[in-house]
Design an enzyme around this catalytic site. Structure first.
Site, short mmCIF file in Angstrom:
data_model
loop_
_atom_site.label_atom_id
_atom_site.label_comp_id
_atom_site.label_asym_id
_atom_site.label_seq_id
_atom_site.Cartn_x
_atom_site.Cartn_y
_atom_site.Cartn_z
CG HIS A 55 -2.27 5.07 2.62
ND1 HIS A 55 -2.34 6.15 3.67
CD2 HIS A 55 -3.26 4.53 2.91
CE1 HIS A 55 -3.53 6.06 4.37
NE2 HIS A 55 -3.98 4.78 3.87
CD GLU A 91 -7.48 3.51 0.25
OE1 GLU A 91 -7.26 4.14 1.16
OE2 GLU A 91 -6.92 2.39 -0.05
CD GLU A 151 -4.44 -0.35 -0.82
OE1 GLU A 151 -5.35 0.35 -0.29
OE2 GLU A 151 -3.83 -1.39 -0.42
CG HIS A 168 -10.53 0.82 1.42
ND1 HIS A 168 -11.15 1.83 2.11
CD2 HIS A 168 -9.07 0.77 1.88
CE1 HIS A 168 -10.24 2.54 2.86
NE2 HIS A 168 -9.09 1.76 2.84
CG ASP A 187 -1.99 1.12 1.16
OD1 ASP A 187 -2.04 2.00 -0.05
OD2 ASP A 187 -2.66 1.25 2.15
#
Length: 377
Positions: free
Chosen positions: A188, A238, A212, A288, A186
């Site tokens: 982010h 997400e 991700e 998510h 991730d």
């Protein structure tokens, strides 16, 4: 059957807030949903209070009509604050519908497309050795996946340093867990295109299940460049609050996994539409779910009924957190969430326990570069 009340329950869960919504009816059947948008709970409370007089007296079975009314009824299309409130209400309405008909929600979404849903935990550790230990513990416990993300030091995230650390950790984890365990990484939304591309290129050697949110979500067009320059699978979505925000990534096939957040993107009603759209482009779901047990249950119901599922996020085993507020949670076994046979979402929500743990004001981390400029957490 008519809706008689809608009530918000922002709950402190020991390390973070969770946000539940209960919808009551005149036939004594209640449903529970969960909202996302962590860190902005009071804004969602306001949205719920605004929606309440619109909902009282409506037929809870009219999920599509209610969704359209809430999303479009204020003239300005709903986005994250309103869509998070709509998501919780919509999930609660599906819970009511399943309970009233005596079937799990997945039966109303088309029935079982699979018997169980594979999921991944959250792994962590301040140093690489601690992260490796965490991943090995997950493997030993039966998880088929591990997941970790781009690191930072204190409140400072400097991209080059973080990417170098990520490369080291990806290599160390792959070597430790072997080829049979899938790795989700991730980013982010913490990197810009050049650094994200560098990381993705270096990650190819360890064969991640996906990378991700390698880029920020405000300008999906940036994925066009990244997609054509890396072979690693990409996952995103997400932060999106409706099917319209997924449109470009799906239609242009710039992602491999859709990170639908049922508690932000519009609940089960909207998620099922996005999932069908993804199916036509051979994009799989990676729902998510960093939230609580009601979110887990809603994601599970969707994933059980959809043919195009990759994996479900599940930070920890069900039944290990919020057990007083949600005493009945989905069942987990050997890395999978199992199909429930209880009607509705299959969970039980305790209002009194929720009231006994009111939310606490807690701001999400605010990171900065070494020069003091703000950057994404």
């Amino acid at each position: 059957m008519k809706i008689t009340n809608v009530e918000a329950y922002p709950v402190w869960g020991g390390h973070r807030n969770f946000f539940f919504v209960v919808v009551d009816t005149d036939e004594g059947i209640s449903g529970v949903g969960e909202a996302g948008l962590t860190g902005r709970e009071l804004a969602v409370v306001g949205a719920i209070e605004h929606f309440k007089p619109l909902l009282v007296g409506m037929d809870p079975f009219r999920t599509e009509h209610i969704w359209q009314t809430l999303f479009r009824g204020g003239f300005f299309p709903a986005q994250r604050i309103l869509s998070s409130a709509i998501s919780a209400i919509d999930i609660a309405l599906w819970d009511i519908k399943g309970k009233a008909l005596g079937v799990p929600v997945y039966e109303l979404l088309g029935g079982l497309a699979r018997d169980k849903v594979v999921c991944y935990p959250h792994n962590g550790g301040g140093e690489t050795e601690a992260l490796v230990d965490s991943c090995l513990e997950s493997k030993e416990a039966g998880w088929k996946f591990v997941r970790f993300g781009l690191s930072y030091t204190g409140e400072v995230l400097e991209p080059r340093q973080s990417v170098l650390m990520a490369i080291e950790r990806l290599q160390a984890v792959r070597e430790a867990v072997g080829d049979e365990i899938e790795i989700c990484f991730d980013v982010h939304t913490r990197l810009d295109l050049p650094d994200a591309l560098w990381l993705c290129e270096e990650a190819e050697a360890v064969r991640p299940f996906f990378m991700e949110d390698p880029l920020r979500s405000e300008n999906p067009d940036s994925f066009k460049t990244l997609r054509t320059r890396t072979t690693v699978p990409l996952a995103a979505g997400e932060q999106f609050s409706s099917k319209w925000e997924f449109r470009q990534l799906v239609e242009e096939e710039w992602i491999d996994y859709a990170r639908i957040d049922l508690c932000i993107a519009g609940g089960l009603t909207e998620a099922k539409k996005i999932a069908g759209w993804c199916e036509t482009h051979y994009i799989k779901l990676a729902t998510h779910n960093p939230l609580g047990p009601v979110s887990s249950a809603a994601c599970l119901q969707l994933n059980l009924a959809c043919p195009n599922v990759g994996v479900q996020e599940q930070p920890r085993k069900p039944g290990t957190t919020l057990t007083d507020v949600v005493p009945v949670q989905p069942a987990w076994e050997d890395g999978y969430l199992l199909a429930p046979d209880r009607p509705g979402l299959g969970v039980v929500f305790d209002r009194e326990a929720a009231k006994a743990s009111p939310m606490k004001m807690k701001e999400l981390p605010h990171l900065h570069r070494e020069d003091g400029s703000f950057t994404n957490w």
